[in-house]
Scaffold this active site. Sequence first.
Site, mmCIF file in Angstrom:
data_model
loop_
_atom_site.group_PDB
_atom_site.id
_atom_site.type_symbol
_atom_site.label_atom_id
_atom_site.label_comp_id
_atom_site.label_asym_id
_atom_site.label_seq_id
_atom_site.Cartn_x
_atom_site.Cartn_y
_atom_site.Cartn_z
ATOM 1 N N ASP A 255 0.833 -1.211 0.000
ATOM 2 C CA ASP A 255 0.000 0.000 0.000
ATOM 3 C C ASP A 255 0.866 1.259 0.000
ATOM 4 O O ASP A 255 0.522 2.262 -0.629
ATOM 5 C CB ASP A 255 -0.923 0.005 1.216
ATOM 6 C CG ASP A 255 -2.016 -1.037 1.094
ATOM 7 O OD1 ASP A 255 -2.509 -1.236 -0.024
ATOM 8 O OD2 ASP A 255 -2.361 -1.657 2.113
ATOM 9 N N GLY A 256 1.991 1.192 0.720
ATOM 10 C CA GLY A 256 2.909 2.340 0.755
ATOM 11 C C GLY A 256 3.413 2.687 -0.641
ATOM 12 O O GLY A 256 3.603 3.863 -0.977
ATOM 13 N N GLU B 259 -5.099 9.591 4.342
ATOM 14 C CA GLU B 259 -5.495 10.492 5.426
ATOM 15 C C GLU B 259 -4.477 11.594 5.672
ATOM 16 O O GLU B 259 -3.343 11.545 5.189
ATOM 17 C CB GLU B 259 -5.722 9.721 6.743
ATOM 18 C CG GLU B 259 -4.494 9.280 7.501
ATOM 19 C CD GLU B 259 -3.796 8.086 6.923
ATOM 20 O OE1 GLU B 259 -2.706 8.287 6.338
ATOM 21 O OE2 GLU B 259 -4.287 6.966 7.029
ATOM 22 N N ARG C 2 -8.252 18.574 22.864
ATOM 23 C CA ARG C 2 -6.965 18.357 23.529
ATOM 24 C C ARG C 2 -6.699 16.857 23.533
ATOM 25 O O ARG C 2 -7.584 16.078 23.920
ATOM 26 C CB ARG C 2 -6.980 18.878 24.972
ATOM 27 C CG ARG C 2 -6.906 20.377 25.068
ATOM 28 C CD ARG C 2 -7.003 20.832 26.501
ATOM 29 N NE ARG C 2 -6.946 22.281 26.589
ATOM 30 C CZ ARG C 2 -7.954 23.092 26.337
ATOM 31 N NH1 ARG C 2 -9.119 22.606 25.968
ATOM 32 N NH2 ARG C 2 -7.803 24.404 26.441
ATOM 33 N N ASP D 111 -3.816 13.554 21.778
ATOM 34 C CA ASP D 111 -2.626 13.223 20.971
ATOM 35 C C ASP D 111 -2.737 13.766 19.555
ATOM 36 O O ASP D 111 -1.748 14.204 18.971
ATOM 37 C CB ASP D 111 -2.437 11.699 20.904
ATOM 38 C CG ASP D 111 -1.816 11.149 22.176
ATOM 39 O OD1 ASP D 111 -1.606 11.950 23.118
ATOM 40 O OD2 ASP D 111 -1.538 9.940 22.233
ATOM 41 N N SER E 221 -11.387 5.406 1.189
ATOM 42 C CA SER E 221 -10.464 4.268 1.005
ATOM 43 C C SER E 221 -9.397 4.247 2.095
ATOM 44 O O SER E 221 -8.850 3.188 2.411
ATOM 45 C CB SER E 221 -9.817 4.289 -0.382
ATOM 46 O OG SER E 221 -9.085 5.474 -0.574
ATOM 47 N N ALA F 121 -7.454 2.165 6.982
ATOM 48 C CA ALA F 121 -6.050 2.238 7.413
ATOM 49 C C ALA F 121 -5.972 2.788 8.848
ATOM 50 O O ALA F 121 -6.579 2.214 9.754
ATOM 51 C CB ALA F 121 -5.261 3.078 6.405
ATOM 52 N N ASN G 178 -7.385 5.215 10.334
ATOM 53 C CA ASN G 178 -8.719 5.495 10.871
ATOM 54 C C ASN G 178 -9.334 4.276 11.552
ATOM 55 O O ASN G 178 -9.973 4.392 12.597
ATOM 56 C CB ASN G 178 -9.610 5.996 9.731
ATOM 57 C CG ASN G 178 -11.068 6.076 10.121
ATOM 58 O OD1 ASN G 178 -11.479 6.963 10.847
ATOM 59 N ND2 ASN G 178 -11.862 5.133 9.642
ATOM 60 N N LYS G 179 -9.119 3.108 10.960
ATOM 61 C CA LYS G 179 -9.697 1.882 11.536
ATOM 62 C C LYS G 179 -9.087 1.604 12.913
ATOM 63 O O LYS G 179 -9.785 1.212 13.842
ATOM 64 C CB LYS G 179 -9.466 0.695 10.596
ATOM 65 C CG LYS G 179 -10.009 -0.621 11.132
ATOM 66 C CD LYS G 179 -9.752 -1.747 10.158
ATOM 67 C CE LYS G 179 -10.278 -3.066 10.719
ATOM 68 N NZ LYS G 179 -9.515 -3.541 11.878
#
Length: 272
Positions: A49-50, A131, A156, A158, A166, A170, A172-173
């Site tokens: 994927d990268g 993302e 506030r 991390d 799509s 990644a 997000n999951k």
Amino acid sequence: MRPPLRYYVLDRGDQLSVDLAEQFHTLAAQHHFEMDAESPNIVISIGGDGTMLHAFQTFIDRISDIAFVGVHTGHLGFYSDWKADELPELVELMSNSILSEDIPPRIVKYPLLELTIHKKSGTTSHIALNEFTLKGVDGTLVAQIDINDQLFEMFRGDGICISTPSGSTAYNKSLGGAMVHPTIEALQIAEIASINNRIYRTMGSPLLLPKHHHSDIYSRKDQRLLLTVDHKNFTIDDLISVSCQVSKQKISFARYRPYPFWNRVRSAFLEE
Ligand code: NAD
């Protein structure tokens, strides 16, 4: 008959991917495909994927003229439909598709995320396939999130992750965001470890914004920030705000055989 196939190959750089790229060039020459590094109409990513994220960012200025095809050389990639040993079959199908308009590929288009980063030192624009993330480097990120020019919340924690459909499978999951089918033109805002107590409060749930809505994230203290756009990252200390919306552009994938999104999700996450 379709126009001649002008292709470019990007590989991950490991031995298997390099060898497969060579094999592709050999097969492509036999079928009279033209190698074209400047203005290809098909870009083949060989790796993971990268590698596809890299291919996308490499041709970002020409994405409306390009269809991407992914070949994976490790475990199943989310953007890669083809296995290493299927290269001859892929090239055969590509060759057949030039001969007749009736033969695939079907072009599948996925939404993208458009970002404008406003800094004291200037403004830059970016497009993400997966993302965008914003994180504090030295500690807690303090940021105001507006939706459609209205204050939504003071964040506030991390960081914040804003993903495409799509990209929803990644990072997000991992943040508990929903997987979104790429026919839904939306962006998703997910929190990365927000602080929630009597004093500080955030919504705590991922938010899905439709096309034509936008979100602005304002830096609310002097802070060094880590920004990522897909696989690329950079640190800045003069952020004013980041504007995010669904891009008017889309990425195209050439599907030489069907591979529905939910089958892809199942193969990537559930099958042994
Ligand atoms: P990497 O090699 O660390 O890849 C991370 C993993 O994300 C790989 O297994 C890759 O296959 C998977 N991945 C990438 N895009 C995906 C997609 N759309 N759907 C499902 N899985 C996907 O890093 P990389 O190869 O440079 O990829 C960068 C991506 O890594 C970022 O765009 C981000 O989505 C992901 N990432 C994930 C986490 C996390 O899950 N905690 C943290 C950082 C980055």
